[in-house]
Design a protein around this motif. Structure first.
Motif, PDB file in Angstrom:
ATOM      1  N   LYS A  36     -68.872 -68.398 -69.263  1.00 22.38           N
ATOM      2  CA  LYS A  36     -69.962 -69.207 -69.811  1.00 22.38           C
ATOM      3  C   LYS A  36     -71.004 -68.320 -70.493  1.00 22.38           C
ATOM      4  CE  LYS A  36     -69.528 -72.945 -66.450  1.00 22.38           C
ATOM      5  NZ  LYS A  36     -70.144 -73.590 -65.285  1.00 22.38           N
ATOM      6  N   ILE A  37     -71.370 -67.225 -69.839  1.00 19.72           N
ATOM      7  CA  ILE A  37     -72.346 -66.291 -70.421  1.00 19.72           C
ATOM      8  C   ILE A  37     -71.789 -65.694 -71.709  1.00 19.72           C
ATOM      9  CG2 ILE A  37     -73.478 -64.058 -70.085  1.00 19.72           C
ATOM     10  CD1 ILE A  37     -73.723 -64.813 -67.084  1.00 19.72           C
ATOM     11  N   THR A  38     -70.519 -65.316 -71.679  1.00 23.97           N
ATOM     12  CA  THR A  38     -69.882 -64.740 -72.866  1.00 23.97           C
ATOM     13  C   THR A  38     -69.860 -65.749 -74.009  1.00 23.97           C
ATOM     14  OG1 THR A  38     -68.488 -63.379 -71.443  1.00 23.97           O
ATOM     15  CG2 THR A  38     -67.793 -63.610 -73.701  1.00 23.97           C
ATOM     16  N   THR A  39     -69.537 -66.995 -73.702  1.00 27.53           N
ATOM     17  CA  THR A  39     -69.511 -68.044 -74.726  1.00 27.53           C
ATOM     18  C   THR A  39     -70.900 -68.229 -75.325  1.00 27.53           C
ATOM     19  OG1 THR A  39     -67.697 -69.170 -73.579  1.00 27.53           O
ATOM     20  CG2 THR A  39     -68.949 -70.461 -75.161  1.00 27.53           C
ATOM     21  N   LYS A  40     -71.925 -68.262 -74.481  1.00 28.87           N
ATOM     22  CA  LYS A  40     -73.301 -68.383 -74.972  1.00 28.87           C
ATOM     23  C   LYS A  40     -73.661 -67.194 -75.863  1.00 28.87           C
ATOM     24  CE  LYS A  40     -75.201 -71.101 -71.170  1.00 28.87           C
ATOM     25  NZ  LYS A  40     -76.145 -71.120 -70.037  1.00 28.87           N
ATOM     26  N   TYR A  41     -73.264 -66.008 -75.427  1.00 27.75           N
ATOM     27  CA  TYR A  41     -73.559 -64.790 -76.197  1.00 27.75           C
ATOM     28  C   TYR A  41     -72.861 -64.832 -77.557  1.00 27.75           C
ATOM     29  CZ  TYR A  41     -73.794 -59.892 -77.505  1.00 27.75           C
ATOM     30  OH  TYR A  41     -73.998 -58.728 -78.192  1.00 27.75           O
ATOM     31  N   ASP A  70     -59.809 -65.193 -45.644  1.00 28.28           N
ATOM     32  CA  ASP A  70     -60.836 -64.350 -46.278  1.00 28.28           C
ATOM     33  C   ASP A  70     -60.481 -64.075 -47.746  1.00 28.28           C
ATOM     34  OD1 ASP A  70     -62.259 -64.272 -43.952  1.00 28.28           O
ATOM     35  OD2 ASP A  70     -61.613 -62.234 -43.365  1.00 28.28           O
ATOM     36  N   LEU A  71     -59.200 -63.789 -47.962  1.00 32.65           N
ATOM     37  CA  LEU A  71     -58.741 -63.523 -49.321  1.00 32.65           C
ATOM     38  C   LEU A  71     -58.931 -64.755 -50.202  1.00 32.65           C
ATOM     39  CD1 LEU A  71     -57.419 -61.614 -51.348  1.00 32.65           C
ATOM     40  CD2 LEU A  71     -55.195 -62.433 -50.535  1.00 32.65           C
ATOM     41  N   LYS A  72     -58.630 -65.929 -49.648  1.00 31.56           N
ATOM     42  CA  LYS A  72     -58.804 -67.176 -50.390  1.00 31.56           C
ATOM     43  C   LYS A  72     -60.269 -67.362 -50.779  1.00 31.56           C
ATOM     44  CE  LYS A  72     -58.232 -72.155 -49.957  1.00 31.56           C
ATOM     45  NZ  LYS A  72     -57.856 -73.263 -49.086  1.00 31.56           N
ATOM     46  N   GLU A  73     -61.182 -67.123 -49.843  1.00 28.04           N
ATOM     47  CA  GLU A  73     -62.619 -67.255 -50.124  1.00 28.04           C
ATOM     48  C   GLU A  73     -63.060 -66.249 -51.192  1.00 28.04           C
ATOM     49  OE1 GLU A  73     -64.845 -66.932 -46.499  1.00 28.04           O
ATOM     50  OE2 GLU A  73     -64.117 -68.854 -45.732  1.00 28.04           O
ATOM     51  N   LYS A  74     -62.582 -65.009 -51.073  1.00 29.23           N
ATOM     52  CA  LYS A  74     -62.920 -63.986 -52.063  1.00 29.23           C
ATOM     53  C   LYS A  74     -62.375 -64.356 -53.441  1.00 29.23           C
ATOM     54  CE  LYS A  74     -63.445 -60.171 -48.826  1.00 29.23           C
ATOM     55  NZ  LYS A  74     -62.939 -58.884 -48.354  1.00 29.23           N
ATOM     56  N   CYS A  75     -61.169 -64.933 -53.464  1.00 28.44           N
ATOM     57  CA  CYS A  75     -60.586 -65.364 -54.738  1.00 28.44           C
ATOM     58  C   CYS A  75     -61.413 -66.484 -55.359  1.00 28.44           C
ATOM     59  CB  CYS A  75     -59.141 -65.828 -54.541  1.00 28.44           C
ATOM     60  SG  CYS A  75     -57.984 -64.474 -54.271  1.00 28.44           S
ATOM     61  N   GLN A  76     -61.891 -67.408 -54.532  1.00 29.43           N
ATOM     62  CA  GLN A  76     -62.736 -68.491 -55.045  1.00 29.43           C
ATOM     63  C   GLN A  76     -64.041 -67.926 -55.622  1.00 29.43           C
ATOM     64  OE1 GLN A  76     -63.046 -71.098 -51.619  1.00 29.43           O
ATOM     65  NE2 GLN A  76     -61.360 -72.400 -52.331  1.00 29.43           N
ATOM     66  N   ILE A  77     -64.644 -66.995 -54.899  1.00 29.24           N
ATOM     67  CA  ILE A  77     -65.878 -66.363 -55.377  1.00 29.24           C
ATOM     68  C   ILE A  77     -65.605 -65.629 -56.686  1.00 29.24           C
ATOM     69  CG2 ILE A  77     -67.565 -64.544 -54.897  1.00 29.24           C
ATOM     70  CD1 ILE A  77     -67.354 -65.353 -51.902  1.00 29.24           C
ATOM     71  N   VAL A 135     -65.869 -65.307 -62.583  1.00 31.51           N
ATOM     72  CA  VAL A 135     -65.169 -65.247 -63.871  1.00 31.51           C
ATOM     73  C   VAL A 135     -65.612 -66.426 -64.748  1.00 31.51           C
ATOM     74  CG1 VAL A 135     -62.905 -65.471 -64.991  1.00 31.51           C
ATOM     75  CG2 VAL A 135     -63.197 -63.891 -63.082  1.00 31.51           C
ATOM     76  N   ASP A 136     -65.706 -67.616 -64.146  1.00 31.92           N
ATOM     77  CA  ASP A 136     -66.178 -68.793 -64.887  1.00 31.92           C
ATOM     78  C   ASP A 136     -67.601 -68.581 -65.398  1.00 31.92           C
ATOM     79  OD1 ASP A 136     -63.817 -70.156 -64.541  1.00 31.92           O
ATOM     80  OD2 ASP A 136     -64.530 -71.360 -62.834  1.00 31.92           O
ATOM     81  N   GLU A 137     -68.456 -68.049 -64.538  1.00 35.09           N
ATOM     82  CA  GLU A 137     -69.849 -67.774 -64.932  1.00 35.09           C
ATOM     83  C   GLU A 137     -69.888 -66.739 -66.056  1.00 35.09           C
ATOM     84  OE1 GLU A 137     -73.946 -65.998 -62.930  1.00 35.09           O
ATOM     85  OE2 GLU A 137     -72.375 -66.795 -61.624  1.00 35.09           O
ATOM     86  N   PHE A 138     -69.068 -65.705 -65.915  1.00 37.99           N
ATOM     87  CA  PHE A 138     -68.993 -64.678 -66.965  1.00 37.99           C
ATOM     88  C   PHE A 138     -68.512 -65.293 -68.278  1.00 37.99           C
ATOM     89  CE2 PHE A 138     -66.496 -61.460 -69.266  1.00 37.99           C
ATOM     90  CZ  PHE A 138     -67.496 -60.531 -69.508  1.00 37.99           C
TER      91      PHE A 138
END
Length: 130
Positions: free
Chosen positions: A48-53, A31-38, A43-46
């Protein structure tokens, strides 16, 4: 038998595979592994959004800087035009003063000529009446 193996640190999972972790700990780890992946995906999505901003803000900053330079240029042109206008005004005032003085000289000259004409007309009248 499972209890004896469990005491030795050997466990079986839900598909009867041998594990060295307790099933509860294994599930928690999974469960922890899955939560870490999510979390990593978020973080990656954030990022990307930050880079675009940041890119957008930089582009806007560049546009603002260009507009600022245009405004400074326009202000400088306006100030130059105002100085030119003042210079033209001063030149016109000088021309007006010069023309006014010329008119005054011409008035004095006209008065003098009219006086001379009157005197000459009197002399002509006196000479013609004698």
């Amino acid at each position: 038998m499972t209890e004896l193996l469990a005491k030795s640190g050997i466990y079986f999972d839900e598909v009867d595979r041998i594990c060295i972790l307790e099933p509860e700990i294994s599930n928690s780890t999974h469960d922890l592994k899955e939560k870490c992946q999510i979390y990593a995906e978020k973080v990656d999505e954030f990022q990307k959004i930050t880079t675009k901003y940041i890119d957008l803000v930089q582009k806007l900053g560049d546009i603002i800087e260009k507009e600022k330079m245009k405004a400074i240029g326009a202000r400088n042109i306006l100030q130059s035009m105002e100085k030119q206008k003042e210079n033209n005004h001063e030149q016109l005032q000088a021309v007006i003063s010069e023309k006014t003085m010329q008119v005054e000289r011409l008035k004095i000259q006209l008065n003098s000529l009219q006086k001379t004409e009157m005197e000459q007309n009197e002399i002509i009248n006196q000479l013609t009446h004698c």
